[in-house]
Design a protein around this motif. Structure first.
Motif, mmCIF file in Angstrom:
data_model
loop_
_atom_site.group_PDB
_atom_site.id
_atom_site.type_symbol
_atom_site.label_atom_id
_atom_site.label_comp_id
_atom_site.label_asym_id
_atom_site.label_seq_id
_atom_site.Cartn_x
_atom_site.Cartn_y
_atom_site.Cartn_z
ATOM 1 N N PHE A 77 23.067 49.006 90.225
ATOM 2 C CA PHE A 77 23.306 50.422 89.975
ATOM 3 C C PHE A 77 22.411 51.322 90.825
ATOM 4 O O PHE A 77 22.560 52.532 90.820
ATOM 5 C CB PHE A 77 23.095 50.751 88.484
ATOM 6 N N ASN A 78 21.479 50.702 91.531
ATOM 7 C CA ASN A 78 20.531 51.517 92.295
ATOM 8 C C ASN A 78 20.624 51.186 93.783
ATOM 9 O O ASN A 78 21.291 50.239 94.186
ATOM 10 C CB ASN A 78 19.106 51.265 91.779
ATOM 11 N N TYR A 79 19.920 51.963 94.604
ATOM 12 C CA TYR A 79 19.855 51.663 96.028
ATOM 13 C C TYR A 79 19.213 50.303 96.267
ATOM 14 O O TYR A 79 18.464 49.800 95.428
ATOM 15 C CB TYR A 79 18.998 52.722 96.731
ATOM 16 N N GLY A 80 19.485 49.742 97.448
ATOM 17 C CA GLY A 80 18.839 48.483 97.809
ATOM 18 C C GLY A 80 19.881 47.458 98.202
ATOM 19 O O GLY A 80 21.091 47.696 98.089
ATOM 20 N N ALA A 81 19.390 46.308 98.687
ATOM 21 C CA ALA A 81 20.273 45.214 99.127
ATOM 22 C C ALA A 81 21.291 45.726 100.144
ATOM 23 O O ALA A 81 22.502 45.681 99.929
ATOM 24 C CB ALA A 81 20.962 44.545 97.943
ATOM 25 N N LEU A 82 20.750 46.199 101.273
ATOM 26 C CA LEU A 82 21.569 46.793 102.328
ATOM 27 C C LEU A 82 22.703 45.875 102.774
ATOM 28 O O LEU A 82 23.806 46.329 103.071
ATOM 29 C CB LEU A 82 20.660 47.121 103.534
ATOM 30 N N ASP A 83 22.428 44.570 102.828
ATOM 31 C CA ASP A 83 23.472 43.653 103.330
ATOM 32 C C ASP A 83 24.313 43.048 102.212
ATOM 33 O O ASP A 83 25.101 42.131 102.450
ATOM 34 C CB ASP A 83 22.870 42.551 104.215
ATOM 35 N N GLY A 84 24.176 43.574 100.989
ATOM 36 C CA GLY A 84 25.017 43.096 99.893
ATOM 37 C C GLY A 84 24.224 42.251 98.922
ATOM 38 O O GLY A 84 23.151 41.723 99.253
#
Ligand code: PLP
Length: 430
Positions: A70-77
């Motif tokens: 639910f939050n920002y992060g894990a740019l590559d999925g």
């Protein structure tokens, strides 16, 4: 039936009158059918609707992933979505970036990035006098549209039964450093349905392009889209073929679940070598703080793993295969003995490729349109919309229900007959 080519002028003329009468009867029916695009049918999409219920306010997300979706992060999925998509693409999950909803979007971005920033430090393509792409034909209109949009010159490469003409490709890429890429749909290609052979893929991986920033754009759109799930076609890994030749960075692979879950509402991925993936990520930093991980989670919870995907695709095949069968049966019954067309019999994917007599495709499409059946435009399967022989038409059987599809195919074959008779009569009179 005698073939049309052996008929006398008198025979052709009386046939034309009979065919026009049949055509008028079709027009009177007031049909309104669309076979223009390869869209999943309502019944296929229904199969994925329960996915909308698997993630809700009560879901214990931590049971599925350590990432806070639910939050920002894990740019590559999220790792679990990377793993799921890696299993479809048959690559390690560290080679994968899960992005948004559309693989075409990723392909567009990949070219846009090369235009503005080059690839792994190469001169941005927009600064070069000429940029060219190899386009196996017939092919996917949207690939060609991206090239046209960026002013990339397209070179037609003929397709054989086992993939594009590798002799031509090897010769061209070695001689011309303005050739920067090639479009490939290696499995159940759009529109022919053909699958690349091991030999073609090994030769692809062993290409020695003059341009260091040449890339193979491997659009694996139909990786799991078999019509007979008991007999799926296996296609060799482009990653392994490139690696075997010592060309680790030569490939980009694209895929999505547009024709697995929801069209335009699934998850889309790019896979490539470590260096290319790092290059893409560097650019992504400026584009986004992260894609929709909630949708990634939905896919993970719903499908679980490759077995889950395959089971789902078997259910798709049960809907799709009868549609392909009916098209092929009507073509066989109505056209085979007249000798006025050829078509492919794919083992997967979304399309059948039809070749009429040269100089008939545009006429066939406009006759069908006037009688209420919209087909993919003639020429759409070629760069710049120009089929040099005006004979190829992409048949997209997936969307209409069976009875409508059968009517549309009866009309299509009638239009093929009319256009062929007209063509033969014109050539007799020339
Ligand atoms: N690639 C091929 C070969 C296709 O046939 C299609 C859709 O027809 C796409 C890509 C589009 O995929 P997406 O919905 O992931 O953008």
């Amino acid at each position: 039936m005698t073939t049309y080519a052996t008929m006398t002028i008198d025979e052709l003329e009386s046939l034309r009158i009979a065919l026009y009468q049949e055509y008028d009867a079709f027009v009177a029916k007031g049909l309104s059918l669309n076979m223009a695009r390869g869209k999943p049918s309502v019944a296929q999409l229904e199969l994925a609707r329960p996915m909308l219920d698997v993630v809700n306010a009560q879901t214990d997300v931590s049971a599925y992933t350590a990432v806070d979706v639910f939050n920002y992060g894990a740019l590559d999925g999220i790792p679990e979505a990377k793993q799921l998509m890696a299993s479809i693409m048959e690559v390690p999950s560290e080679d994968v970036i899960v992005m948004g909803n559309s693989s075409l979007n990723i392909m567009y971005d990949t070219i846009a990035r090369a235009m503005t920033h080059g690839i792994l430090g190469s001169t941005p393509w927009s600064k070069l006098e000429a940029v060219k792409f190899l386009c196996p034909i017939p092919g996917y209109d949207r690939h060609f549209a991206i090239c046209e949009h960026f002013g990339i010159e397209m070179i037609n490469v003929p397709m054989h039964d086992d993939g594009p003409d590798m002799d031509m490709i090897e010769r061209l890429v070695a001689a011309d450093d303005s050739i920067k890429g090639i479009w490939c749909v290696p499995k159940y290609a759009n529109p022919t349905g053909i699958c690349y052979s091991d030999d073609v893929i090994m030769r692809m991986g062993a290409l020695t392009p003059a341009a260091s920033d040449f890339r193979i754009f491997w659009d694996n759109a139909y990786a799991v889209h078999h019509l007979d799930s008991a007999h799926p076609v296996a296609v060799m890994s482009i990653r392994e073929a490139c690696k075997a030749a010592g060309h680790e960075d030569l490939w980009y692979m694209f895929a999505s679940t547009s024709k697995v879950s929801f069209a335009g509402g699934g998850i889309a991925v790019v896979a490539s070598s470590a260096a290319n993936i790092a290059d893409i990520k560097k650019n992504m930093f400026f584009q986004t703080i992260g894609h929709d991980k909630i949708n990634q989670l939905r896919h993970v919870v719903f499908f679980k793993n490759l077995d889950g995907i395959n089971a789902h695709m078997t259910a798709h095949a049960a809907i799709l295969a009868p549609k392909f069968e009916i098209v092929l049966e009507i073509f066989e019954n109505n056209l085979a003995s007249a000798g006025i067309g050829e078509w492919t019999s794919p083992r997967g994917g979304y399309f059948i490729s039809f070749d009429g007599m040269p100089g008939t495709a545009k006429r066939i499409v406009s006759l069908a349109k006037a009688a209420g059946v919209t087909l993919t435009g003639a020429g759409a399967t070629y760069p710049y919309g120009e089929d040099p022989e005006d004979r190829n038409i992409r048949i997209a059987p997936s969307y209409p229900p069976l009875d409508e599809l059968a009517q549309a195919c009866e009309l299509f074959t009638l239009c093929v007959k009319i256009a062929s008779v007209e063509k033969l009569l014109t050539s007799h009179s020339e």
